[in-house]
Design an enzyme around this catalytic site. Structure first.
Site, PDB file in Angstrom:
ATOM      1  N   GLN A 103      -4.466  -1.491   9.705  1.00 55.29           N
ATOM      2  CA  GLN A 103      -4.367  -2.834   9.133  1.00 55.29           C
ATOM      3  C   GLN A 103      -4.918  -3.876  10.107  1.00 55.29           C
ATOM      4  O   GLN A 103      -4.577  -3.879  11.288  1.00 55.29           O
ATOM      5  CB  GLN A 103      -2.897  -3.126   8.777  1.00 55.29           C
ATOM      6  CG  GLN A 103      -2.681  -4.429   8.020  1.00 55.29           C
ATOM      7  CD  GLN A 103      -3.288  -4.430   6.627  1.00 55.29           C
ATOM      8  OE1 GLN A 103      -3.407  -3.395   5.972  1.00 55.29           O
ATOM      9  NE2 GLN A 103      -3.693  -5.598   6.162  1.00 55.29           N
ATOM     10  N   ASP A 163     -10.990   2.397   4.007  1.00 56.10           N
ATOM     11  CA  ASP A 163     -11.295   0.966   3.905  1.00 56.10           C
ATOM     12  C   ASP A 163     -12.810   0.733   3.771  1.00 56.10           C
ATOM     13  O   ASP A 163     -13.235  -0.359   3.433  1.00 56.10           O
ATOM     14  CB  ASP A 163     -10.835   0.246   5.185  1.00 56.10           C
ATOM     15  CG  ASP A 163      -9.458  -0.382   5.067  1.00 56.10           C
ATOM     16  OD1 ASP A 163      -9.149  -0.905   3.981  1.00 56.10           O
ATOM     17  OD2 ASP A 163      -8.712  -0.344   6.054  1.00 56.10           O
ATOM     18  N   LYS A 200       0.850  -1.210   0.000  1.00 53.79           N
ATOM     19  CA  LYS A 200       0.000   0.000   0.000  1.00 53.79           C
ATOM     20  C   LYS A 200       0.879   1.251   0.000  1.00 53.79           C
ATOM     21  O   LYS A 200       0.600   2.221  -0.714  1.00 53.79           O
ATOM     22  CB  LYS A 200      -0.945  -0.024   1.216  1.00 53.79           C
ATOM     23  CG  LYS A 200      -2.029  -1.099   1.099  1.00 53.79           C
ATOM     24  CD  LYS A 200      -2.766  -1.363   2.409  1.00 53.79           C
ATOM     25  CE  LYS A 200      -3.723  -2.542   2.239  1.00 53.79           C
ATOM     26  NZ  LYS A 200      -4.397  -2.928   3.484  1.00 53.79           N
TER      27      LYS A 200
HETATM   28  N1  GUN Z   1      -6.560  -7.000   6.434  1.00 54.69           N
HETATM   29  C1  GUN Z   1      -6.839  -7.778   5.372  1.00 54.69           C
HETATM   30  N2  GUN Z   1      -7.402  -7.045   4.387  1.00 54.69           N
HETATM   31  C2  GUN Z   1      -7.469  -5.769   4.839  1.00 54.69           C
HETATM   32  C3  GUN Z   1      -7.944  -4.556   4.273  1.00 54.69           C
HETATM   33  O1  GUN Z   1      -8.429  -4.488   3.148  1.00 54.69           O
HETATM   34  N3  GUN Z   1      -7.815  -3.456   5.068  1.00 54.69           N
HETATM   35  C4  GUN Z   1      -7.302  -3.492   6.314  1.00 54.69           C
HETATM   36  N4  GUN Z   1      -7.258  -2.368   7.019  1.00 54.69           N
HETATM   37  N5  GUN Z   1      -6.870  -4.617   6.871  1.00 54.69           N
HETATM   38  C5  GUN Z   1      -6.947  -5.743   6.130  1.00 54.69           C
END
Ligand code: GUN
Length: 253
Positions: free
Chosen positions: A61, A84, A17
Site C-alpha cells: 500500500q 497493482d 481490500k
Molecule cells: N495508494 C493509493 N491507491 C493505491 C493503489 O491502488 N494501490 C496501492 N498499492 N497503494 C495505493
C-alpha cells in the site's frame, strides 16, 4: 497486502481490500509493519512473498514512509505477482496495450464507461492529473480505445478552456471541489477519481458534484463511484495472477 505505518486512509483501503478478498473466497495475508521499518526489512519481506507459493499477488500500500524509496520497493515485486500493475515491466506493457494486469483505478474507470454504454472512440477525453498510478495509465487506456486524449496538470495553462472541451473528463487531482461547473461542457461524462477528506471528515471527490451533476450527461459520486471499482479490478488481477502462475506450473494444462 503490506501496509507500513499508520496512515488512516491506507488503513481504510487495506481493510476494504481484505474484505473483498474474504467475500470472494480469496485467501489473503496482511503484513502491518511499524512506520520505523527500514527499506531493507521491507525488501526482505517482498522477496519472501515473491517466493511464497501460496501467494499469487503482492500489494504494497502506498504511500510509504518518507525514508523508504517507493520505486525501489515496487521494482522488487515480482512482475508476475504485481497485482497493482505498478512494476516497470507491467507499466511498459500498458503503454504497448498488451497486458496481463490492468492498472486498477484506470481500469475501473474504463469499466464504468463501458457498462454505461458510452463509446470512447473519437471522443475528446481530458485527464486532469498525471500520476503514475492514475493519470498516465488512464490516458493510455483511453487512447487504446481511440479517444483523443489530453493530459492536464498543475502547470497547464487555461485549464478550464481545455476541460470545457471534454466529452469525457477524468478528474484525478487530489483537491476537493477542484472541478467546478464552469469547467465542464454540457452533457459531458464526468468521472471523479478524487478521495479528499474535508476538515469535518466528510469524504468528497475532486468534482463539485452538486453543481456539475446538473450539467453532466453522466457523473460518478464519491464515495461509491470509482473506489469500489478499483477494488473489483484488483480482485480481477489477483485471479488472473493465480491462473497465470498455475498455468506456468502446468496445473491447468
Ligand atoms: N495508494 C493509493 N491507491 C493505491 C493503489 O491502488 N494501490 C496501492 N498499492 N497503494 C495505493
Amino acid at each position: 497486502m503490506v501496509i507500513v505505518g499508520d496512515d488512516p486512509a491506507s488503513r481504510v483501503y487495506v481493510n476494504n481490500k481484505k474484505k473483498a478478498c474474504g467475500e470472494l473466497g480469496i485467501y489473503s495475508e496482511e503484513y502491518a509493519l511499524p512506520a520505523e521499518t527500514t527499506e531493507a526489512e521491507l525488501l526482505e519481506l517482498v522477496e519472501r512473498l515473491n517466493h511464497k507459493n501460496d501467494i499469487n499477488g503482492i500489494l504494497v500500500q502506498l504511500p510509504l514512509p518518507k525514508h523508504i524509496n517507493e520505486e525501489t520497493i515496487i521494482n522488487a515485486i515480482s512482475p508476475k505477482k504485481d497485482v497493482d500493475a505498478f512494476h516497470p515491466v507491467n507499466v511498459g506493457k500498458i503503454m504497448i496495450g498488451n497486458y496481463d494486469f490492468v492498472p486498477c483505478t484506470p481500469a475501473g474507470v474504463m469499466e464504468l464507461i463501458h457498462e454505461s454504454g458510452i463509446s470512447v472512440e473519437g471522443k475528446e477525453c481530458v485527464v486532469v492529473g498525471r500520476s503514475n498510478i492514475v493519470g498516465k495509465p488512464q490516458a493510455m487506456m483511453l487512447l487504446h480505445e481511440n479517444g483523443t486524449v489530453t493530459i492536464c496538470h498543475s502547470r497547464t495553462k487555461n485549464l478550464a478552456e481545455i476541460t470545457k472541451k471534454a466529452d469525457i473528463l477524468v478528474a484525478a487531482v487530489g483537491k476537493a471541489n477542484f472541478i467546478t461547473a464552469d469547467m465542464v461542457k454540457e452533457g459531458a461524462v464526468i468521472i471523479d477519481v478524487g478521495m479528499n477528506r474535508l476538515p469535518d471528515k466528510k469524504l468528497v471527490g475532486d468534482v463539485d458534484f452538486t453543481a456539475c451533476e446538473k450539467l453532466a450527461g453522466a457523473i460518478t459520486p464519491v464515495p461509491g463511484g470509482v473506489g469500489p471499482m478499483t477494488i473489483a479490478m484488483l480482485m480481477k488481477n489477483t485471479v488472473k495472477a493465480a491462473i497465470l502462475q498455475n498455468d506456468e506450473k502446468g496445473a491447468y494444462v
